[in-house]
Motif scaffolding. Structure first.
Motif, PDB file in Angstrom:
ATOM      1  N   ASP A  74       0.824  -1.210   0.000  1.00 21.28           N
ATOM      2  CA  ASP A  74       0.000   0.000   0.000  1.00 21.28           C
ATOM      3  C   ASP A  74       0.857   1.259   0.000  1.00 21.28           C
ATOM      4  OD1 ASP A  74      -2.269  -1.541   0.074  1.00 21.28           O
ATOM      5  OD2 ASP A  74      -2.490  -1.448   2.238  1.00 21.28           O
ATOM      6  N   MET A  75       1.924   1.254   0.793  1.00 19.44           N
ATOM      7  CA  MET A  75       2.804   2.425   0.857  1.00 19.44           C
ATOM      8  C   MET A  75       3.376   2.743  -0.523  1.00 19.44           C
ATOM      9  SD  MET A  75       3.215   3.753   3.968  1.00 19.44           S
ATOM     10  CE  MET A  75       4.868   4.415   4.016  1.00 19.44           C
ATOM     11  N   GLY A  76       3.830   1.704  -1.224  1.00 21.18           N
ATOM     12  CA  GLY A  76       4.402   1.926  -2.545  1.00 21.18           C
ATOM     13  C   GLY A  76       3.373   2.383  -3.552  1.00 21.18           C
ATOM     14  N   VAL A  77       2.233   1.685  -3.587  1.00 16.19           N
ATOM     15  CA  VAL A  77       1.209   1.982  -4.595  1.00 16.19           C
ATOM     16  C   VAL A  77       0.615   3.364  -4.390  1.00 16.19           C
ATOM     17  CG1 VAL A  77      -1.095   1.306  -5.413  1.00 16.19           C
ATOM     18  CG2 VAL A  77       0.659  -0.433  -5.032  1.00 16.19           C
ATOM     19  N   HIS A  78       0.370   3.770  -3.149  1.00 16.36           N
ATOM     20  CA  HIS A  78      -0.276   5.052  -2.897  1.00 16.36           C
ATOM     21  C   HIS A  78       0.682   6.235  -3.063  1.00 16.36           C
ATOM     22  CE1 HIS A  78      -3.917   3.102  -1.898  1.00 16.36           C
ATOM     23  NE2 HIS A  78      -3.521   2.615  -0.749  1.00 16.36           N
ATOM     24  N   ALA A  79       1.983   5.965  -3.053  1.00 14.70           N
ATOM     25  CA  ALA A  79       2.950   7.054  -3.209  1.00 14.70           C
ATOM     26  C   ALA A  79       3.413   7.215  -4.658  1.00 14.70           C
ATOM     27  CB  ALA A  79       4.158   6.810  -2.305  1.00 14.70           C
ATOM     28  N   ALA A  80       3.488   6.109  -5.377  1.00 17.35           N
ATOM     29  CA  ALA A  80       4.082   6.157  -6.715  1.00 17.35           C
ATOM     30  C   ALA A  80       3.045   6.481  -7.791  1.00 17.35           C
ATOM     31  CB  ALA A  80       4.754   4.824  -7.035  1.00 17.35           C
ATOM     32  N   PRO A  81       3.431   7.223  -8.813  1.00 19.28           N
ATOM     33  CA  PRO A  81       2.487   7.534  -9.912  1.00 19.28           C
ATOM     34  C   PRO A  81       2.268   6.372 -10.882  1.00 19.28           C
ATOM     35  CG  PRO A  81       4.607   8.587 -10.302  1.00 19.28           C
ATOM     36  CD  PRO A  81       4.692   7.980  -8.943  1.00 19.28           C
ATOM     37  N   VAL A  82       3.108   5.323 -10.786  1.00 19.38           N
ATOM     38  CA  VAL A  82       2.965   4.161 -11.672  1.00 19.38           C
ATOM     39  C   VAL A  82       2.926   2.900 -10.816  1.00 19.38           C
ATOM     40  CG1 VAL A  82       3.945   2.836 -13.589  1.00 19.38           C
ATOM     41  CG2 VAL A  82       4.234   5.334 -13.513  1.00 19.38           C
ATOM     42  N   HIS A  83       1.914   2.075 -11.049  1.00 18.88           N
ATOM     43  CA  HIS A  83       1.785   0.802 -10.347  1.00 18.88           C
ATOM     44  C   HIS A  83       1.846  -0.317 -11.377  1.00 18.88           C
ATOM     45  CE1 HIS A  83      -1.035  -2.072  -7.826  1.00 18.88           C
ATOM     46  NE2 HIS A  83       0.185  -2.555  -7.984  1.00 18.88           N
ATOM     47  N   ILE A  84       2.796  -1.252 -11.191  1.00 21.51           N
ATOM     48  CA  ILE A  84       2.898  -2.439 -12.042  1.00 21.51           C
ATOM     49  C   ILE A  84       2.602  -3.655 -11.184  1.00 21.51           C
ATOM     50  CG2 ILE A  84       4.335  -3.793 -13.604  1.00 21.51           C
ATOM     51  CD1 ILE A  84       6.158  -1.344 -13.920  1.00 21.51           C
ATOM     52  N   ALA A  85       1.533  -4.369 -11.479  1.00 19.90           N
ATOM     53  CA  ALA A  85       1.187  -5.598 -10.762  1.00 19.90           C
ATOM     54  C   ALA A  85       1.513  -6.788 -11.653  1.00 19.90           C
ATOM     55  CB  ALA A  85      -0.293  -5.606 -10.386  1.00 19.90           C
ATOM     56  N   CYS A  86       2.133  -7.804 -11.077  1.00 14.65           N
ATOM     57  CA  CYS A  86       2.572  -8.969 -11.850  1.00 14.65           C
ATOM     58  C   CYS A  86       1.931 -10.228 -11.275  1.00 14.65           C
ATOM     59  CB  CYS A  86       4.092  -9.100 -11.800  1.00 14.65           C
ATOM     60  SG  CYS A  86       4.981  -7.586 -12.273  1.00 14.65           S
TER      61      CYS A  86
END
Length: 462
Positions: A228-240
């Motif tokens: 959550d910390m990464g996804v909510h802070a970053a403008p790009v989310h890559i899910a694998c």
């Protein structure tokens, strides 16, 4: 898939190195058994536990039988939600897609939560070769990353390490106080270190625990909130995600979420079960769906059920071989019993030793929350390995000899008598050099008589 990172030694050789440290081996064994006991208490506290397992197994079996339909439905809904969907045939294509997205956004600060798929594809190493460093933000993953090691467990990546070793690693890389082994102090230091990474992140990479065909959304489960910390802070989310992570409906999540944490760590539920269905305003969300041998496994009737796996690692924690040989002895990203039936599918020659790293006791199948017949698949893989010629000549001769012995009771009794005589009169022949079974064990005292002789004597006694 094989890579230069894969060691050339087989499981038995790597296990021997781990077992050489008896204190660590005992501690590793006891710690994982404690986790298994926590799982048992959590399961026994839920009257409907076996019903949940049955439902989960049935949902997964149904999904695998209609996989194309559900994947296409999921893709359609995800695209409608604003998610950019990519398909990768293998690990190399997955890595190129992720690299392309990062390059497209000219990103230099990337954070990643735990993802066994990216470990399977060796994404970190690939990106490093392109001059891109990815920071793993799961605490255990970050510890092993700093040590330039691979995770030894899919839920507890640094379970093979003691707090003293973590302290030394943090002192070297995070400048913590030398000799401070307090877990709270070390965790606080890691938290401060990782917060800076989250704030600077331009791309956040996550795994996927469950993808819902009905909604086009997916769930990521963590205990630290780092995804959550990464996804909510970053403008790009890559899910694998591997394509087997798909489930048909959102209502099915309640079945799997009740099973996952209880099976993994004995918790009622993971601390954070985060549902992502669309990018937030101003964010770009990508989803990479990966095959990498899964379709081949899907086509194998004997091994298809292995794709039901939800990566809880319950089979690791109960396996007597894994607990005493350590995760790195499996020379693969996914170790333990489940890894021993998944990895031969990707490269049989490289992983031909893994199906033999088992006692076939069946404990792995007993604890599996989706009821995969793991021990039966291990036995079946052994037949495949032998048929393909990847069993040594000595082992083949030994097995043929045992088959002959067990088929003829008179020969069996003669051999048993000779064995007891040798153990009594010529114990030197049992030296470790000639007896691999003895290498990490204490030989039992030889019995004075066989069970059969004792039984016949008891029958004669009035």
């Amino acid at each position: 898939m094989t890579t230069d990172r894969m060691p050339r030694e087989k499981h038995a050789v790597l296990a021997e190195k781990f077992i050489a440290n008896e204190q660590r081996t005992d501690w590793h064994d006891q710690t994982l058994w404690m986790v298994r006991q926590k799982r048992d208490r959590a399961a026994h506290g839920l009257p409907e536990w076996e019903q949940l397992r049955e439902w989960a197994s049935a949902i997964k079996a149904h999904t695998l039988s209609q996989l194309e339909q559900y994947l296409l439905e999921f893709e359609e809904r995800a695209i409608a939600n604003g998610i950019r969907v990519h398909w990768a045939a293998d690990a190399a294509e997955h890595n190129r897609i992720v690299h392309g997205i990062i390059s497209q956004h000219s990103a230099t600060h990337i954070v990643k939560s735990k993802s066994m798929l990216t470990e399977e594809c060796h994404l970190n190493e690939y990106l490093l070769q392109q001059g891109i460093t990815v920071v793993d933000t799961d605490l255990g993953e970050r510890i092993v990353q700093l040590r330039k090691e691979s995770p030894s467990h899919i839920v507890l990546p640094a379970i093979h390490l003691k707090k003293e070793e973590v302290s030394h690693t943090f002192h070297e890389h995070l400048q913590t106080k030398k000799g401070n082994y307090d877990p709270q102090y070390l965790t606080a230091a890691a938290r401060e270190h990782l917060r800076e990474k989250f704030i600077d992140a331009e791309v956040a990479i996550t795994g996927v625990n469950f993808a819902v065909a009905e909604t086009g959304g997916f769930v990521v489960c963590t205990n630290e909130g780092n995804a959550d910390m990464g996804v909510h802070a970053a403008p790009v989310h890559i899910a694998c995600m591997g394509f087997e992570k798909i489930i048909p409906k959102a209502q099915h999540l309640s079945v799997f979420l009740r099973l996952l944490a209880r099976s993994a760590t004995g918790q009622p539920i993971t601390t954070y079960s985060s549902y992502y269905s669309r990018p937030r305003t101003g964010q770009v969300m990508h989803l990479v769906i990966v095959d990498n041998g899964r379709s081949r496994q899907l086509g194998r009737s004997d091994f298809r059920n292995s794709l039901k796996c939800i990566r809880c690692a319950a089979c690791f924690n109960t396996c007597p071989v894994y607990r005493r040989s350590g995760g790195h002895s499996y020379h693969t990203a996914v170790a333990g019993p489940i890894g021993s039936i998944l990895n031969p599918n990707t490269d049989l020659k490289v992983h031909a030793d893994l199906p033999f790293a088992s006692t076939l006791c069946g404990s792995c199948s007993n604890v599996c929350p989706v009821k995969i017949d793991i021990h039966e698949q291990l036995w079946k893989w052994r037949q495949v390995v032998a048929a393909e010629g990847y069993v040594s000549g000595g082992k083949k001769m030994g097995m043929k000899g045992m088959a002959l012995l067990f088929a003829h009771p008179v020969l069996y009794r003669i051999a048993g008598g000779m064995g007891r005589w040798v153990m009594h009169k010529l114990p030197g022949l049992l030296h470790r050099r000639y007896n691999p079974w003895y290498k990490q064990r204490e030989m039992p005292a030889p019995p004075a008589k066989s069970f059969r002789n004792w039984y016949l004597q008891q029958k004669k006694t009035p």
